[in-house]
Each structure stands twice: as structure tokens, then as C-alpha cells.
Design an enzyme around this catalytic site. Structure first.
Site, PDB file in Angstrom:
ATOM      1  N   CYS A   1     -45.383  91.169 138.447  1.00 20.05           N
ATOM      2  CA  CYS A   1     -45.837  92.268 139.283  1.00 20.05           C
ATOM      3  C   CYS A   1     -45.927  93.534 138.440  1.00 20.05           C
ATOM      4  CB  CYS A   1     -44.879  92.465 140.463  1.00 20.05           C
ATOM      5  SG  CYS A   1     -45.694  93.170 141.890  1.00 20.05           S
TER       6      CYS A   1
ATOM      7  N   CYS B   1     -49.899  94.375 143.782  1.00 18.78           N
ATOM      8  CA  CYS B   1     -49.404  93.010 143.615  1.00 18.78           C
ATOM      9  C   CYS B   1     -50.199  92.356 142.495  1.00 18.78           C
ATOM     10  CB  CYS B   1     -49.423  92.217 144.917  1.00 18.78           C
ATOM     11  SG  CYS B   1     -51.034  91.825 145.556  1.00 18.78           S
TER      12      CYS B   1
ATOM     13  N   CYS C   1     -44.935  92.170 145.598  1.00 19.39           N
ATOM     14  CA  CYS C   1     -44.818  90.824 145.034  1.00 19.39           C
ATOM     15  C   CYS C   1     -43.562  90.140 145.565  1.00 19.39           C
ATOM     16  CB  CYS C   1     -44.713  90.895 143.513  1.00 19.39           C
ATOM     17  SG  CYS C   1     -46.066  91.757 142.717  1.00 19.39           S
TER      18      CYS C   1
END
Length: 144
Positions: free
Chosen positions: A94, A12, A86
Site C-alpha cells: 500500500c 490503495c 489496503c
């Protein structure tokens, strides 16, 4: 000789919440078959609310640091699957990890964006924790 573990990288933006939770759940439920890591595009500090809600279920993340996805790439790490966690709003930020096989995208809200009272923020963080746990369990089941 045992079969090599299936290597999974959770990615992430900050590696401070969602990817850390996903890594912890895969370690908890799939440690016999999977090897999990997590990283972020812009590593930050562990989200204290995430640490708290994970402690509630017996998983300790307090001493865990964050790491950058590019550092893993430079080390030549290769994964069987790279799973981004994400949310839709951050999807463009992301990161994509070049050293990975199968690419999977899961969308979860970022707990650092939650507003409201401490209890409201913790409640929403618990919801994300529980959703990530379900996604990891589903991933393990689908990988049989």
C-alpha cells in the site's frame, strides 16, 4: 468568503474498489466540507462487482477511471489527509503519498480477492461497501 475544503486522498493498490468507494462516500456525505480524490500504486480497471453494489445504493462508478498516486504526486497535489484503505495482507504494497498531511490507515479486504459464487462475492463486496461507508461517516464526524 468560504473556508477552503479539507482535501482527502484515499489510496490503495489498484484504485479499482476500496479507494473509489471511500471517495464516493466522502463526496456524497461531506461534499460541503471535503474534497475527495482516490488513487492507486498500480492503477487497474474498476471492479465490476464494486460498480454493481454501488449502483444498488444510487452511486454511479461505471464511467470512472482509475489514476496513479505517482501522477498526483508529480502534479504537486497536497492533501490535508491521506487515508490508505489496503487490507493487512497488502499493507506492505500500500503506497505512501509524500504530498499529504495527516496519515490514516484503514484496513479493508480487497474485493478482487473474493472467491465463490457470484452471489457470495457480491454479498462480501456489499459488506466491504457498508464498512467503508461507516468509516467515512465516522471520519466526517471526527473531523467536526
Amino acid at each position: 468568503m468560504s473556508e477552503p475544503k479539507y482535501k482527502v486522498l484515499f489510496v490503495c493498490v489498484h484504485n479499482s474498489a476500496r479507494s473509489q468507494m471511500a471517495e464516493a462516500f466522502l463526496d456524497k456525505y461531506g461534499h460541503d466540507r471535503f474534497e475527495a480524490e482516490s488513487a492507486g500504486l498500480e492503477p487497474g480497471r474498476m471492479n465490476p462487482n464494486v460498480v454493481k453494489v454501488m449502483q444498488e445504493i444510487g452511486i454511479e462508478l461505471g464511467g470512472k477511471g482509475t489514476q496513479g498516486v505517482f501522477d498526483l504526486y508529480k502534479l504537486g497535489k497536497v492533501y490535508n489527509a491521506v487515508i490508505t484503505v489496503c487490507d493487512g495482507a497488502s499493507a506492505e504494497k500500500c503506497p505512501v503519498f509524500a504530498g499529504g498531511g495527516k496519515r490514516i490507515a484503514w484496513s479493508f479486504e480487497d474485493p478482487s480477492s473474493f472467491k465463490g459464487s457470484d452471489e457470495e462475492v457480491l454479498r462480501r463486496t456489499r459488506e466491504i461497501r457498508d464498512d467503508i461507508e461507516k468509516a467515512v461517516l465516522h471520519f466526517i464526524e471526527e473531523s467536526k
